[in-house]
Motif scaffolding. Sequence first.
Motif, PDB file in Angstrom:
ATOM      1  N   SER A 163       0.810  -1.232   0.000  1.00 15.92           N
ATOM      2  CA  SER A 163       0.000   0.000   0.000  1.00 15.92           C
ATOM      3  C   SER A 163       0.837   1.273   0.000  1.00 15.92           C
ATOM      4  CB  SER A 163      -0.931   0.027   1.206  1.00 15.92           C
ATOM      5  OG  SER A 163      -1.844  -1.020   1.095  1.00 15.92           O
ATOM      6  N   ALA A 164       2.073   1.194   0.512  1.00 17.98           N
ATOM      7  CA  ALA A 164       2.896   2.417   0.576  1.00 17.98           C
ATOM      8  C   ALA A 164       3.832   2.535  -0.627  1.00 17.98           C
ATOM      9  CB  ALA A 164       3.713   2.411   1.871  1.00 17.98           C
ATOM     10  N   LEU A 165       3.666   1.644  -1.603  1.00 16.81           N
ATOM     11  CA  LEU A 165       4.618   1.608  -2.718  1.00 16.81           C
ATOM     12  C   LEU A 165       4.090   2.314  -3.957  1.00 16.81           C
ATOM     13  CD1 LEU A 165       5.705  -2.152  -2.537  1.00 16.81           C
ATOM     14  CD2 LEU A 165       6.846  -0.168  -1.535  1.00 16.81           C
ATOM     15  N   ASP A 166       5.020   2.889  -4.720  1.00 14.84           N
ATOM     16  CA  ASP A 166       4.647   3.412  -6.033  1.00 14.84           C
ATOM     17  C   ASP A 166       4.187   2.241  -6.891  1.00 14.84           C
ATOM     18  OD1 ASP A 166       5.345   5.932  -5.296  1.00 14.84           O
ATOM     19  OD2 ASP A 166       7.388   5.799  -6.070  1.00 14.84           O
ATOM     20  N   PRO A 167       3.242   2.499  -7.794  1.00 10.20           N
ATOM     21  CA  PRO A 167       2.660   1.383  -8.564  1.00 10.20           C
ATOM     22  C   PRO A 167       3.680   0.486  -9.251  1.00 10.20           C
ATOM     23  CG  PRO A 167       1.502   3.431  -9.010  1.00 10.20           C
ATOM     24  CD  PRO A 167       2.627   3.786  -8.103  1.00 10.20           C
ATOM     25  N   GLU A 168       4.764   1.073  -9.748  1.00  7.69           N
ATOM     26  CA  GLU A 168       5.725   0.233 -10.485  1.00  7.69           C
ATOM     27  C   GLU A 168       6.509  -0.699  -9.562  1.00  7.69           C
ATOM     28  OE1 GLU A 168       5.939   3.507 -10.136  1.00  7.69           O
ATOM     29  OE2 GLU A 168       8.020   4.208 -10.052  1.00  7.69           O
ATOM     30  N   MET A 169       6.436  -0.458  -8.259  1.00  6.14           N
ATOM     31  CA  MET A 169       7.167  -1.309  -7.296  1.00  6.14           C
ATOM     32  C   MET A 169       6.296  -2.460  -6.789  1.00  6.14           C
ATOM     33  SD  MET A 169       9.963   0.534  -6.558  1.00  6.14           S
ATOM     34  CE  MET A 169      10.451   2.101  -7.231  1.00  6.14           C
ATOM     35  N   VAL A 170       4.999  -2.324  -7.005  1.00  9.15           N
ATOM     36  CA  VAL A 170       4.061  -3.285  -6.404  1.00  9.15           C
ATOM     37  C   VAL A 170       4.320  -4.693  -6.937  1.00  9.15           C
ATOM     38  CG1 VAL A 170       1.613  -3.923  -6.281  1.00  9.15           C
ATOM     39  CG2 VAL A 170       2.302  -1.553  -5.894  1.00  9.15           C
ATOM     40  N   LYS A 171       4.525  -4.753  -8.266  1.00  7.15           N
ATOM     41  CA  LYS A 171       4.676  -6.061  -8.920  1.00  7.15           C
ATOM     42  C   LYS A 171       5.817  -6.875  -8.345  1.00  7.15           C
ATOM     43  CE  LYS A 171       3.052  -6.205 -13.656  1.00  7.15           C
ATOM     44  NZ  LYS A 171       3.496  -6.008 -15.038  1.00  7.15           N
ATOM     45  N   GLU A 172       6.963  -6.220  -8.131  1.00 11.57           N
ATOM     46  CA  GLU A 172       8.144  -6.973  -7.685  1.00 11.57           C
ATOM     47  C   GLU A 172       7.932  -7.552  -6.284  1.00 11.57           C
ATOM     48  OE1 GLU A 172      10.830  -3.550  -8.095  1.00 11.57           O
ATOM     49  OE2 GLU A 172      11.238  -3.656  -5.941  1.00 11.57           O
ATOM     50  N   VAL A 173       7.180  -6.832  -5.463  1.00  8.74           N
ATOM     51  CA  VAL A 173       6.915  -7.338  -4.105  1.00  8.74           C
ATOM     52  C   VAL A 173       5.889  -8.477  -4.172  1.00  8.74           C
ATOM     53  CG1 VAL A 173       5.959  -6.739  -1.841  1.00  8.74           C
ATOM     54  CG2 VAL A 173       7.567  -5.186  -2.974  1.00  8.74           C
ATOM     55  N   LEU A 174       4.874  -8.299  -4.991  1.00 10.01           N
ATOM     56  CA  LEU A 174       3.867  -9.366  -5.124  1.00 10.01           C
ATOM     57  C   LEU A 174       4.495 -10.636  -5.701  1.00 10.01           C
ATOM     58  CD1 LEU A 174       0.681  -7.437  -6.358  1.00 10.01           C
ATOM     59  CD2 LEU A 174       1.273  -8.139  -4.032  1.00 10.01           C
ATOM     60  N   ALA A 175       5.479 -10.457  -6.586  1.00  8.11           N
ATOM     61  CA  ALA A 175       6.143 -11.633  -7.178  1.00  8.11           C
ATOM     62  C   ALA A 175       6.881 -12.425  -6.093  1.00  8.11           C
ATOM     63  CB  ALA A 175       7.114 -11.190  -8.275  1.00  8.11           C
ATOM     64  N   VAL A 176       7.541 -11.704  -5.190  1.00  8.15           N
ATOM     65  CA  VAL A 176       8.248 -12.372  -4.085  1.00  8.15           C
ATOM     66  C   VAL A 176       7.235 -13.104  -3.201  1.00  8.15           C
ATOM     67  CG1 VAL A 176       9.485 -11.906  -1.926  1.00  8.15           C
ATOM     68  CG2 VAL A 176      10.274 -10.871  -4.061  1.00  8.15           C
ATOM     69  N   MET A 177       6.105 -12.458  -2.942  1.00  7.97           N
ATOM     70  CA  MET A 177       5.077 -13.081  -2.091  1.00  7.97           C
ATOM     71  C   MET A 177       4.467 -14.305  -2.768  1.00  7.97           C
ATOM     72  SD  MET A 177       3.368  -9.604  -0.657  1.00  7.97           S
ATOM     73  CE  MET A 177       1.940 -10.452   0.035  1.00  7.97           C
ATOM     74  N   LYS A 178       4.317 -14.214  -4.079  1.00  3.54           N
ATOM     75  CA  LYS A 178       3.746 -15.355  -4.809  1.00  3.54           C
ATOM     76  C   LYS A 178       4.695 -16.554  -4.742  1.00  3.54           C
ATOM     77  CE  LYS A 178       1.639 -16.619  -9.118  1.00  3.54           C
ATOM     78  NZ  LYS A 178       1.971 -16.679 -10.521  1.00  3.54           N
ATOM     79  N   ASN A 179       5.990 -16.291  -4.920  1.00  3.01           N
ATOM     80  CA  ASN A 179       6.985 -17.367  -4.797  1.00  3.01           C
ATOM     81  C   ASN A 179       6.930 -18.017  -3.422  1.00  3.01           C
ATOM     82  OD1 ASN A 179       8.074 -17.229  -7.301  1.00  3.01           O
ATOM     83  ND2 ASN A 179       9.747 -15.849  -6.741  1.00  3.01           N
ATOM     84  N   LEU A 180       6.781 -17.172  -2.425  1.00  8.41           N
ATOM     85  CA  LEU A 180       6.724 -17.665  -1.045  1.00  8.41           C
ATOM     86  C   LEU A 180       5.483 -18.548  -0.852  1.00  8.41           C
ATOM     87  CD1 LEU A 180       8.208 -17.406   1.620  1.00  8.41           C
ATOM     88  CD2 LEU A 180       6.837 -15.371   2.127  1.00  8.41           C
ATOM     89  N   ALA A 181       4.376 -18.108  -1.398  1.00  8.26           N
ATOM     90  CA  ALA A 181       3.134 -18.884  -1.306  1.00  8.26           C
ATOM     91  C   ALA A 181       3.322 -20.242  -1.985  1.00  8.26           C
ATOM     92  CB  ALA A 181       1.984 -18.114  -1.952  1.00  8.26           C
ATOM     93  N   GLU A 182       3.975 -20.218  -3.144  1.00 10.48           N
ATOM     94  CA  GLU A 182       4.178 -21.471  -3.888  1.00 10.48           C
ATOM     95  C   GLU A 182       5.168 -22.408  -3.192  1.00 10.48           C
ATOM     96  OE1 GLU A 182       2.943 -19.624  -8.221  1.00 10.48           O
ATOM     97  OE2 GLU A 182       5.057 -19.860  -7.740  1.00 10.48           O
ATOM     98  N   SER A 183       5.993 -21.825  -2.316  1.00 16.15           N
ATOM     99  CA  SER A 183       6.953 -22.666  -1.589  1.00 16.15           C
ATOM    100  C   SER A 183       6.289 -23.388  -0.413  1.00 16.15           C
ATOM    101  CB  SER A 183       8.116 -21.812  -1.067  1.00 16.15           C
ATOM    102  OG  SER A 183       7.712 -21.084   0.083  1.00 16.15           O
ATOM    103  N   GLY A 184       5.001 -23.075  -0.151  1.00 15.70           N
ATOM    104  CA  GLY A 184       4.274 -23.793   0.895  1.00 15.70           C
ATOM    105  C   GLY A 184       4.191 -23.055   2.222  1.00 15.70           C
ATOM    106  N   MET A 185       4.566 -21.777   2.231  1.00 13.92           N
ATOM    107  CA  MET A 185       4.477 -20.999   3.469  1.00 13.92           C
ATOM    108  C   MET A 185       3.010 -20.732   3.815  1.00 13.92           C
ATOM    109  SD  MET A 185       5.836 -19.342   5.980  1.00 13.92           S
ATOM    110  CE  MET A 185       7.582 -19.167   5.680  1.00 13.92           C
ATOM    111  N   THR A 186       2.700 -20.814   5.093  1.00 14.48           N
ATOM    112  CA  THR A 186       1.378 -20.404   5.569  1.00 14.48           C
ATOM    113  C   THR A 186       1.379 -18.875   5.650  1.00 14.48           C
ATOM    114  OG1 THR A 186       1.399 -22.387   6.948  1.00 14.48           O
ATOM    115  CG2 THR A 186      -0.308 -20.731   7.427  1.00 14.48           C
ATOM    116  N   MET A 187       0.402 -18.244   5.011  1.00 15.26           N
ATOM    117  CA  MET A 187       0.433 -16.775   4.927  1.00 15.26           C
ATOM    118  C   MET A 187      -0.947 -16.173   5.178  1.00 15.26           C
ATOM    119  SD  MET A 187       2.772 -16.729   1.456  1.00 15.26           S
ATOM    120  CE  MET A 187       2.880 -15.003   1.080  1.00 15.26           C
ATOM    121  N   ILE A 188      -0.963 -15.086   5.937  1.00 16.72           N
ATOM    122  CA  ILE A 188      -2.193 -14.305   6.094  1.00 16.72           C
ATOM    123  C   ILE A 188      -1.865 -12.893   5.615  1.00 16.72           C
ATOM    124  CG2 ILE A 188      -4.038 -13.575   7.640  1.00 16.72           C
ATOM    125  CD1 ILE A 188      -3.187 -15.724   9.592  1.00 16.72           C
ATOM    126  N   ILE A 189      -2.596 -12.462   4.605  1.00 13.98           N
ATOM    127  CA  ILE A 189      -2.236 -11.210   3.932  1.00 13.98           C
ATOM    128  C   ILE A 189      -3.419 -10.248   3.937  1.00 13.98           C
ATOM    129  CG2 ILE A 189      -1.341 -10.238   1.769  1.00 13.98           C
ATOM    130  CD1 ILE A 189      -0.706 -13.294   1.035  1.00 13.98           C
TER     131      ILE A 189
END
Length: 238
Positions: A163-189
Amino acid sequence: MIKVENLHKTYGKNEVLKGISTEIKEKEVIAVIGPSGSGKSTFLRCINRLEEPTSGEISVGGTVITEKNVMKVRENLGMVFQHFHLFPHKTVLENLIYAPMKVKGISKAEAVKTAEDLLRKVGLFEKRNDYPNRLSGGQKQRVAIARALAMNPTVMLFDEPTSALDPEMVKEVLAVMKNLAESGMTMIIVTHEMGFAREVAARILFLEGGQLVEDSSPEEFFSTPKSARAKEFLEKVL
Ligand SMILES: Nc1ncnc2c1ncn2[C@@H]1O[C@H](COP(=O)(O)OP(=O)(O)OP(=O)(O)O)[C@@H](O)[C@H]1O
């Protein structure tokens, strides 16, 4: 993995959480969504006791959180905030090794190795000796995620991480979170990123007015929301 039973939180006369009950399974990725002020952040912050619940019970891995064991339980809960909260006078690498060494008593060599592995995972190994003020918002948030992971948590909690990021930065953070989700981490977002919630979450918790109004799959929630309140919300945000 996490069980929330009849969670209430009141600030003065303001009842912010009105009896929330839910269960989160190991490896589940949960998106908590809802209008501003509906209690999403408070719900998340009650889970790791950054806010003390007024009543109700929360257990993590079968252990009910009490005042006595809260510090121990919290070690297993990684938290990522909207505003990164990195140590400004420590380098990226130092930010990652501080808590594992200090809190868990891990040796420096081991902490550095874990930190370097994590920095590679979030694409920031080259920045390991920089100070946070040299990084973009997206890079800072990726460091914050790596720092939380350095404690080897069993669950990761995210409070509006983009929420505090410029729009062009959002994707790179979401990509890291998606990788983490795919690795099997339990996540509440807690998130306002509906596309991400739809694509990555296994379940959507929709809060409104401090109540858990819907608890459903993304397919169900986004195509055929059960409640009028969720329908109204989706009409506004989609
Ligand atoms: N520390 C506090 N003291 C008093 N009231 C608080 C405190 N924290 C939150 N509140 C109130 O609790 C309500 C819910 O806040 P919360 O931040 O949990 O909502 P939210 O759904 O996360 O909102 P947003 O999407 O805008 O971040 C709001 O009315 C807020 O003003």
